[in-house]
Design a protein around this motif. Structure first.
Motif, short mmCIF file in Angstrom:
data_model
loop_
_atom_site.label_atom_id
_atom_site.label_comp_id
_atom_site.label_asym_id
_atom_site.label_seq_id
_atom_site.Cartn_x
_atom_site.Cartn_y
_atom_site.Cartn_z
N GLN A 175 0.84 -1.20 0.00
CA GLN A 175 0.00 0.00 0.00
C GLN A 175 0.87 1.25 0.00
O GLN A 175 0.58 2.22 -0.71
CB GLN A 175 -0.91 0.02 1.23
CG GLN A 175 -2.13 -0.84 1.12
CD GLN A 175 -3.10 -0.31 0.07
OE1 GLN A 175 -3.28 -0.95 -0.95
NE2 GLN A 175 -3.69 0.83 0.29
N MET A 188 0.95 4.22 -2.85
CA MET A 188 0.71 5.62 -2.53
C MET A 188 1.90 6.49 -2.94
O MET A 188 1.73 7.58 -3.49
CB MET A 188 0.44 5.78 -1.03
CG MET A 188 -0.85 5.18 -0.56
SD MET A 188 -0.96 5.30 1.24
CE MET A 188 -2.52 4.48 1.54
N GLN A 235 -1.25 14.12 -0.31
CA GLN A 235 -0.15 13.64 0.52
C GLN A 235 -0.61 13.46 1.97
O GLN A 235 -0.33 12.43 2.59
CB GLN A 235 1.00 14.65 0.45
CG GLN A 235 2.30 14.20 1.05
CD GLN A 235 3.39 15.23 0.83
OE1 GLN A 235 3.15 16.45 0.85
NE2 GLN A 235 4.61 14.76 0.64
N TYR A 264 -3.01 10.44 2.18
CA TYR A 264 -2.28 9.18 2.09
C TYR A 264 -1.55 8.87 3.40
O TYR A 264 -1.49 7.72 3.82
CB TYR A 264 -1.31 9.20 0.92
CG TYR A 264 -1.95 8.92 -0.42
CD1 TYR A 264 -3.29 8.61 -0.54
CD2 TYR A 264 -1.20 8.95 -1.58
CE1 TYR A 264 -3.88 8.35 -1.76
CE2 TYR A 264 -1.78 8.69 -2.82
CZ TYR A 264 -3.11 8.40 -2.90
OH TYR A 264 -3.69 8.13 -4.11
N ASP A 300 -4.22 7.70 5.73
CA ASP A 300 -4.67 6.36 5.32
C ASP A 300 -3.63 5.30 5.69
O ASP A 300 -3.97 4.21 6.14
CB ASP A 300 -4.93 6.31 3.81
CG ASP A 300 -6.15 7.09 3.39
OD1 ASP A 300 -6.92 7.54 4.27
OD2 ASP A 300 -6.34 7.28 2.17
#
Length: 194
Positions: free
Chosen positions: A56, A60, A108, A111, A114
């Motif tokens: 992930q 990203m 940014q 992300y 997340d």
């Protein structure tokens, strides 16, 4: 002042004697420690979680690099063409560029949030699974207490009371085995109860 110190010393002595007599009165006086970080690093589920988090994160990072390159290209283009543009056109392009930079910063930030959420969710899931295994192991092996090495404030412990490797073996035996084959990952479940 001396009386207060004397009372504190007496209180500590009573507590130590009380704890030591409780330890002798029970069937269980074993204490164990576990290292959750080691479980995350060495267990099958921990490795799969690290792989998921890294995948992930790389995805990203790639998207952010692409967006950053797009902004750099626009800045260079604006710089080259600014001398031949009308003032209104240049201001419009600069406004578009500022919007893209703002979008990039928001992306940014999103992300990062997340990523932290994913990491916390995966670690929390593993912790819940491992805590159940540790509790069962502690009852079965007659432990009085099992402490997490880092959060429990353990400064020194004899290696003989570290049960991390046994917990990793039990966790690996109870969790589905995940294999990663090229583009996709497949999961072959071999659930066993300890």
């Amino acid at each position: 002042m001396k009386l207060r110190n004397g009372v504190q010393v007496l209180g500590i002595l009573i507590m130590v004697l009380g704890i030591s007599t409780v330890g002798f009165c029970t069937d269980s006086n074993r204490i164990g420690i576990i290292d959750f970080q080691k479980i995350l690093e060495l267990s099958n589920e921990g490795k799969a979680a690290q792989n998921e988090i890294n995948t992930q994160g790389k995805q990203m990072e790639t998207e952010l690099k692409d967006k950053g390159k797009e902004i750099d290209d626009l800045e260079k283009k604006l710089e080259r063409e600014s001398l031949v543009m009308s003032r209104e056109m240049r201001e419009e392009k600069q406004r578009d560029l500022r919007i893209k930079v703002g979008d990039y910063k928001a992306m940014q930030q999103k992300y990062m949030e997340d990523f932290k959420t994913l990491e916390a969710r995966v670690i929390s899931r593993i912790q819940k699974e491992v805590v159940g295994i540790i509790q069962d192991y502690g009852k079965k092996e007659n432990f009085m207490m099992i402490v997490e090495k880092r959060t429990g404030g353990v400064v020194y412990a004899q290696p003989a009371i570290d049960i991390t490797d046994a917990i990793i073996q039990l966790y690996n035996a109870s969790a589905p085995v995940k294999t990663d084959s090229g583009s996709g990952s497949k999961s072959t479940e071999t659930k066993k109860k300890p």
